[in-house]
Write a protein that holds these residues in place. Structure first.
Motif, PDB file in Angstrom:
ATOM      1  N   THR A  68       1.707   7.688   2.847  1.00  0.00           N
ATOM      2  CA  THR A  68       2.902   7.230   3.557  1.00  0.00           C
ATOM      3  C   THR A  68       3.275   5.850   3.022  1.00  0.00           C
ATOM      4  O   THR A  68       2.568   5.260   2.207  1.00  0.00           O
ATOM      5  CB  THR A  68       2.650   7.147   5.066  1.00  0.00           C
ATOM      6  N   LYS A  69       4.386   5.334   3.525  1.00  0.00           N
ATOM      7  CA  LYS A  69       4.843   4.026   3.051  1.00  0.00           C
ATOM      8  C   LYS A  69       3.912   2.900   3.509  1.00  0.00           C
ATOM      9  O   LYS A  69       3.929   1.813   2.924  1.00  0.00           O
ATOM     10  CB  LYS A  69       6.261   3.763   3.530  1.00  0.00           C
ATOM     11  N   GLU A  70       3.105   3.162   4.539  1.00  0.00           N
ATOM     12  CA  GLU A  70       2.205   2.119   5.013  1.00  0.00           C
ATOM     13  C   GLU A  70       1.201   1.724   3.933  1.00  0.00           C
ATOM     14  O   GLU A  70       0.882   0.539   3.762  1.00  0.00           O
ATOM     15  CB  GLU A  70       1.458   2.578   6.267  1.00  0.00           C
TER      16      GLU A  70
ATOM     17  N   GLN B 216      11.166   5.184  -0.454  1.00  0.00           N
ATOM     18  CA  GLN B 216      10.877   5.113   0.974  1.00  0.00           C
ATOM     19  C   GLN B 216      11.955   4.357   1.742  1.00  0.00           C
ATOM     20  O   GLN B 216      12.083   4.497   2.955  1.00  0.00           O
ATOM     21  CB  GLN B 216       9.523   4.436   1.208  1.00  0.00           C
TER      22      GLN B 216
ATOM     23  N   THR C  35      -0.623  17.615   0.138  1.00  0.00           N
ATOM     24  CA  THR C  35       0.510  17.448   1.052  1.00  0.00           C
ATOM     25  C   THR C  35       0.732  18.695   1.893  1.00  0.00           C
ATOM     26  O   THR C  35       0.854  18.623   3.122  1.00  0.00           O
ATOM     27  CB  THR C  35       1.788  17.121   0.265  1.00  0.00           C
TER      28      THR C  35
ATOM     29  N   ASN D   9       9.586  18.395  -1.221  1.00  0.00           N
ATOM     30  CA  ASN D   9       8.376  18.255  -0.422  1.00  0.00           C
ATOM     31  C   ASN D   9       7.765  19.612  -0.080  1.00  0.00           C
ATOM     32  O   ASN D   9       7.259  19.820   1.013  1.00  0.00           O
ATOM     33  CB  ASN D   9       8.652  17.468   0.869  1.00  0.00           C
TER      34      ASN D   9
END
Length: 542
Positions: free
Chosen positions: A218-220, A255, A369, A385
């Motif tokens: 994720t972008k985190e 993102q 994913t 995706n």
């Protein structure tokens, strides 16, 4: 950061075993060498005839059980345990026989150890469990086995706070990373230096590891800072890893909300460029009808020219229909797990290792994913995706992937586009050629055409661009169809092991000859990959 390099656990067992690897060395002289070499008869003689102890360590503190486990001699491991060997015994580094089995992925030996009470979570002096050691050495099958069958904790930290995913990312073992991510390993864990697995992959310059972590994360993870205050992208720039810095920068950019998503989210975000291409073709059709077929400044249309002109219009309409079909049709999406519905069985534990239609021993078949085991020629499309069977490429101009179920439609679309452009250009040029009057001596033919028929020139320009693009793609597709290879495989042939022969050179196992390749594609729309005979996983893992 540089001072906190991870130190790999010393492979002291390999160092001590170096004398046993040379076939010219003297004969086996004790229970340790017999266990290391797998000489069952001599081992039994030492124990049963000579009365040698089998559960005492050698001069370096290593046990016969460890040597047998290292080299995957399951029968000797069983024998040693039955004659007093202790599965919990540790050497000077606090490592058990299970740790040694993990070094070389000795699954059969590990099974014997664990069935006789060995602890899968036993830690050495560095806090390394067997799952850490296996990740350090890229023993993907071993990691999968102890996690699936014996419930080893794949997120457990060592004494420095590093998980198996940290180690796999640091060493660049892509297959091990895929497996850990497939099994939901936590990417956000920070070690004592504040580093995530992505930081360590960046530090060593492992581009494949970074790509896997970014696509499944994720972008985190992209914005986490280590104790030095650096994000992974900043660390990549600091270490001079330009390729990785570009990968991470692009990931961060994707993102964020772009201006095009705010201005026109429906067209540019979800639908891509297909509406634009559709509109361009429609405009070109209208321009052709008005400026070429019914232009007042041109000569009267003959029956033959009219026939060819309306044929071109019909082909253009058919191309638009095929564009709509390619954009809306399922390209071959592979079903994913249903959210909130846990699996009754572990798919990697109970898989038939000899079922070549679903598994070839290639760990790249795991999608971290989608959480699925995908067919060999499939690939996860980051734009859609989703995993696509027989993935060819993602085409932004149809706003869809090209795969197993829509590749023939895509090829027909390219053929129609090429034919339309050729017919349109031919009719337009004929109309201009027959309509230009005798010119004055000081006036050039080209200047007159541009000034007198600007709409026709505009049509020819747009038609030429479409012709070059569609014809080029059409020729490329014809070449690939004849060889039964995809665009993705052509671009990434070096990465795919199934495209290499025993000698390491390129070999396409799906090429059945031009005639069969083309007939299968035209009749069925795809080729049957199940006809390929792959070796079972046991052979691949060796």
């Amino acid at each position: 950061m540089a001072s906190s390099e991870i130190e790999i656990v010393s492979d002291s067992n390999d160092q001590q075993n170096s004398g046993f690897r040379n076939p010219n060395e003297p004969a086996i002289i004790d229970v340790y060498s017999a266990s290391a070499y797998g000489d069952f008869d001599k081992l039994r003689k030492f124990v049963e005839v000579d009365g040698v102890s089998i559960y005492q360590p050698d001069g370096n503190g290593y046990y016969a059980l460890q040597w047998a486990a290292l080299n995957n001699f399951a029968d000797i491991v069983q024998y040693i345990i039955e004659h007093g060997g202790n599965v919990h015994a540790t050497d000077n580094a606090g490592q058990t026989a299970l740790h040694w089995a993990a070094v070389r992925g000795s699954i059969a030996a590990a099974d014997v150890l664990l069935q006789h009470g060995a602890r899968v979570e036993a830690a050495d002096v560095n806090g390394y469990r067997a799952v850490h050691v296996a990740a350090q050495y890229g023993q993907t099958a071993f990691v999968n086995h102890i996690v699936a069958k014996y419930h080893a904790d794949l997120n457990v930290p060592d004494n420095d706070g590093r998980s198996p995913l940290h180690w796999a990312a640091y060493k660049g073992f892509g297959d091990t990373i895929r497996l850990l991510l497939f099994r939901d390993a936590f990417q956000g864990r920070q070690d004592k230096d504040g580093c995530t697995p992505l930081h360590w992959a960046v530090l060593r310059g492992n581009a494949e590891a970074c790509t896997l972590l970014v696509h499944a994360g994720t972008k985190e993870e992209l914005t986490v800072k280590d104790n030095a205050g650096l994000t992974p992208a900043e660390l990549a720039s600091d270490k001079g890893h330009r390729q990785i810095a570009v990968i991470l920068s692009n990931a961060q950019r994707s993102q964020r909300k772009q201006w095009k998503d705010k201005v026109c989210p429906a067209i540019m975000g979800r639908k891509g460029y297909a509406p634009i291409l559709f509109a361009v073709v429609v405009v070109n059709i209208i321009l052709f009808i008005i400026s070429v077929l019914f232009a007042p400044g041109l000569t009267k249309v003959t029956a033959v020219v009219a026939l060819w002109g309306w044929t071109g219009v019909s082909l253009a309409v058919a191309a638009l229909l095929m564009l709509a079909r390619c954009s809306s049709k399922d390209p071959g999406y592979i079903k994913t797990k249903v959210a909130g519905q846990p699996d009754a069985q572990d798919p990697l534990l109970n898989i038939d290792l000899n079922n070549t239609s679903s598994w070839t021993g290639n760990w790249s078949q795991l999608c971290p994913t989608c959480k699925i085991i995908r067919p060999v020629r499939s690939k996860h499309c980051p734009t859609c995706n989703r995993c696509v069977e027989q993935f060819d490429h993602h085409c932004p101009w149809i706003s869809n992937c090209v795969g197993k179920r829509n590749k023939r439609d895509f090829f027909i679309f390219l053929c129609l586009g090429s034919l339309t452009s050729i017919v349109g250009a031919a009719v337009a040029l004929q109309r201009i050629w027959t309509s230009v009057p005798l010119l004055a001596a000081d006036e050039s033919w080209l200047h007159h055409v541009i000034s007198a028929y600007p709409a026709v020139i505009a049509f020819l320009f747009m038609d030429g661009v479409i012709l070059i693009a569609s014809l080029t793609l059409c020729i490329v597709q014809i070449s690939q169809i004849a060889r039964n290879i995809t665009t993705n495989e052509m671009a990434n042939a070096v990465r795919y092991g199934y495209l290499r022969g025993p000698d390491g050179r390129f070999r396409n196992p799906y090429n059945h000859g031009c005639r069969k390749n083309c007939s299968d594609f035209l009749i069925h729309g795809y080729t049957n990959d199940d006809e390929i005979a792959w070796p079972p996983l046991q052979h691949v893992a060796r």
